[in-house]
Design a protein around this motif. Sequence first.
Motif, PDB file in Angstrom:
ATOM      1  N   ASN A  30       0.838  -1.213   0.000  1.00 25.46           N
ATOM      2  CA  ASN A  30       0.000   0.000   0.000  1.00 25.46           C
ATOM      3  C   ASN A  30       0.866   1.254   0.000  1.00 25.46           C
ATOM      4  OD1 ASN A  30      -2.666  -1.367   0.338  1.00 25.46           O
ATOM      5  ND2 ASN A  30      -1.778  -1.983   2.296  1.00 25.46           N
ATOM      6  N   PRO A  31       1.482   1.580  -1.121  1.00 28.17           N
ATOM      7  CA  PRO A  31       2.379   2.742  -1.145  1.00 28.17           C
ATOM      8  C   PRO A  31       1.638   4.063  -0.962  1.00 28.17           C
ATOM      9  CG  PRO A  31       2.096   1.856  -3.359  1.00 28.17           C
ATOM     10  CD  PRO A  31       1.402   0.920  -2.466  1.00 28.17           C
ATOM     11  N   LYS A  32       0.277   4.029  -1.094  1.00 31.21           N
ATOM     12  CA  LYS A  32      -0.489   5.288  -0.947  1.00 31.21           C
ATOM     13  C   LYS A  32      -0.675   5.700   0.520  1.00 31.21           C
ATOM     14  CE  LYS A  32      -4.048   4.219  -3.684  1.00 31.21           C
ATOM     15  NZ  LYS A  32      -5.310   4.370  -4.430  1.00 31.21           N
ATOM     16  N   PHE A  33      -0.471   4.737   1.433  1.00 27.65           N
ATOM     17  CA  PHE A  33      -0.706   5.029   2.844  1.00 27.65           C
ATOM     18  C   PHE A  33       0.347   5.978   3.399  1.00 27.65           C
ATOM     19  CE2 PHE A  33      -4.091   2.466   2.641  1.00 27.65           C
ATOM     20  CZ  PHE A  33      -4.230   1.335   3.430  1.00 27.65           C
ATOM     21  N   ASN A  34      -0.061   6.957   4.237  1.00 25.74           N
ATOM     22  CA  ASN A  34       0.935   7.672   5.050  1.00 25.74           C
ATOM     23  C   ASN A  34       0.620   7.476   6.536  1.00 25.74           C
ATOM     24  OD1 ASN A  34      -1.270   9.317   5.312  1.00 25.74           O
ATOM     25  ND2 ASN A  34      -0.255  11.184   4.619  1.00 25.74           N
ATOM     26  N   LEU A  35       0.173   6.252   6.824  1.00 26.35           N
ATOM     27  CA  LEU A  35      -0.074   5.908   8.236  1.00 26.35           C
ATOM     28  C   LEU A  35       1.195   6.016   9.078  1.00 26.35           C
ATOM     29  CD1 LEU A  35      -2.540   2.847   8.358  1.00 26.35           C
ATOM     30  CD2 LEU A  35      -2.809   5.061   9.451  1.00 26.35           C
ATOM     31  N   TRP A  36       2.374   5.801   8.444  1.00 31.83           N
ATOM     32  CA  TRP A  36       3.633   5.854   9.202  1.00 31.83           C
ATOM     33  C   TRP A  36       3.784   7.234   9.853  1.00 31.83           C
ATOM     34  CZ3 TRP A  36       6.746   9.669   7.178  1.00 31.83           C
ATOM     35  CH2 TRP A  36       6.492  10.042   5.856  1.00 31.83           C
ATOM     36  N   LEU A  37       3.430   8.284   9.080  1.00 25.39           N
ATOM     37  CA  LEU A  37       3.536   9.646   9.615  1.00 25.39           C
ATOM     38  C   LEU A  37       2.521   9.851  10.724  1.00 25.39           C
ATOM     39  CD1 LEU A  37       4.705  12.527   9.358  1.00 25.39           C
ATOM     40  CD2 LEU A  37       2.861  13.006   7.747  1.00 25.39           C
ATOM     41  N   PHE A  38       1.276   9.422  10.456  1.00 28.10           N
ATOM     42  CA  PHE A  38       0.190   9.553  11.419  1.00 28.10           C
ATOM     43  C   PHE A  38       0.532   8.815  12.722  1.00 28.10           C
ATOM     44  CE2 PHE A  38      -4.025  10.076  12.869  1.00 28.10           C
ATOM     45  CZ  PHE A  38      -4.560   8.856  13.249  1.00 28.10           C
ATOM     46  N   ASN A  39       1.088   7.597  12.611  1.00 23.77           N
ATOM     47  CA  ASN A  39       1.407   6.793  13.798  1.00 23.77           C
ATOM     48  C   ASN A  39       2.474   7.460  14.656  1.00 23.77           C
ATOM     49  OD1 ASN A  39      -0.414   4.757  13.244  1.00 23.77           O
ATOM     50  ND2 ASN A  39       1.064   3.552  12.065  1.00 23.77           N
TER      51      ASN A  39
END
Lengths: 240, 251
Positions: free
Chosen positions: A67-76
Motif C-alpha cells: 500500500n504505497p499510498k498510505f501515510n499511516l507511518w507519519l500519522f502513527n
Amino acid sequence: MVAFDISLLLGTYFFIKLPKEKKANSTYWLPFLILGHFVLYQNFGAYTNYNFEFKKAVNAYLGNTENPKFNLWLFNITERQILTVLYLFLIKSWLDPFRKKYINWMISTFVILTLILQISGIELMYSEQPIIFAIGANMILIACGLYFIRLITNEKYLESNPLRLLSFWTTTFLLFNYSLTYIYSVSLLYLYKENPTLGKSLSQIGQGMDIINVAVLVLLICSPFLTKLFDREPLYESSR
Amino acid sequence: MNPADNQIYIIIFSTLFLGGLMSTFIVAMVFIHRQRQAQSRQKMDQMRAEFEKTIRNIENEIHQETLTQVGRELHDNIGQLLSLAKLSLNSSKPEKQTEGREYLNQIIKEVRALSKTLNLDWVESVSLDDFIRQQLEKLQSTGFCETALKSDGAFLKLSKDQKLVLIRVIQECLNNAIKHAQPGRIDIRIAKNNEARRIEIRDDGVGFDPSQASQGSGMSNLTKRMETIGGKFNLTSKLGKATHITLELPF
C-alpha cells in the motif's frame, strides 16, 4: 488545514508577545510546542499526499510495498506516539508533585512499549496500530482522570471556578477526543474496508475535535491577555 | 442480519455510549466540585467565626485583667495615698501641707497611668518585648521571684491579633507559674531561627506531671489559642523539676 495554519500563526504571534518569564514557563511554551508539532505534521501529511514518490519511497523503506499510498507511518509516529506523550506532559504540568510521578511512569511505560511493539513487528509502523493507540488513549484518559480528581480534592482548585480554567477545558476536550475516536481508531482499516462512508463520517468527529483542541491550545498561549475570560491556573507558581 | 452490519452498529453504539459516558463524567465532576467548594467555604467561614470569637474572648479577658489590676491599684495604692494626703492636708503644720500637696501630685500621676491602661489600644502601642519586660519587672518588684528576659527582637513585627493572643498566653503562663510552681526564678528567652520564632518560659519551681489530666482546660486552651494564629504551644515538666514552655510562631 487552513484553520490549523492560521492557529499556528496566531499562537506564534501571541507567544512572541508574552513577557520573557512567561515564555520560560511550561504553562505557555508546552501548548505552543504541541501546536507547532500538530500543525507541522498536518502540513507534512498534506505534502506526502502531494509528493507520491516520496511517500512511496518511505513506505518501501519501512517495508510496505502493498500500500504505497498510505501515510499511516507519519500519522502513527507524530499523532499516536509523539502527540500522546506531549499531551501527557501538558496534563502533568497541572498536577501536584505526588501525581506527577504517575504521569512520568506512564510516559516511560508508553515509550518502552511502543518501541518493543514496533521493533518486534507486532505493530508495524506503516500499518494500523490499534494496541499502541489503545495504550496511549487509556493513559490520556487516566491522566485526565487524575486531573479531575485533583480538581475536586485540592484546596486551591476548590477555591477557583473550573469553567474559567483553561486546564479544565483542555482536559475535557482531550477526554472527549480520545473517547469519541477510540472505537474508530482501533477499527480504522476494518471500517475503510467494510464501510468507508461510515469510516469517513467517524473521522470527521476526530477532525472536529482536532480543530477544538487546536483552538484551546491557542487560548492557553494567549491566556495572559484574556484575564477577563479565564483565571490563572491555581498551581501556576509551582509550575515554574 | 449481516454480521458486518452488526459490527457497524456496535461501532456506532459504542462511540455514542463513550461520548455519553464522558459527558456524564464531566457534568458529575463539575457538580461535585461545586458541592465541595460550598463545603470548603462553609468550613472557612466557621474557622473565621471561631477565630474572631477567640480574639473577642481574649480582648475581654485582657480587659477583665486590666480592670482587676486597676481595682487593686485603686484600693492598695491610690486609696492609701488619698488617706495620707487627707491626713497631711488636715494638719496645720506647713511641712505637712507641703507633704500633702506632694501626695496629691503622686496621686494625679498614678491616676493618669491607670487611665491609660483602661484603653485597650495600649496593645497596639506596646511591643511584645516591652510588655514581657513590664510584667517581669512588676513580678520582681513584689519580691516574689527573680526574673530575666533575653530577646533578639524576633517578635517586633506582629499583627494585632497575634500580639493579643501571645500577650494573653504569656499572662496565663506567668499566672500559672505564680499560682502553682513557687519558683525562685523565671527566665524568658525570645529567639528566632530560619524556620520559626520562639518564646521560651522557664521556671525553677516544683514542676508537675503533664500526663495527669487536670480538671481545668487551661493547657488545651493555650494550645488552641496558639493554633488560631498558626503557632504551637509546647510544655515539658516533671514533678520536682523545672517547667519549660515554648511558644512557637512561624514567619
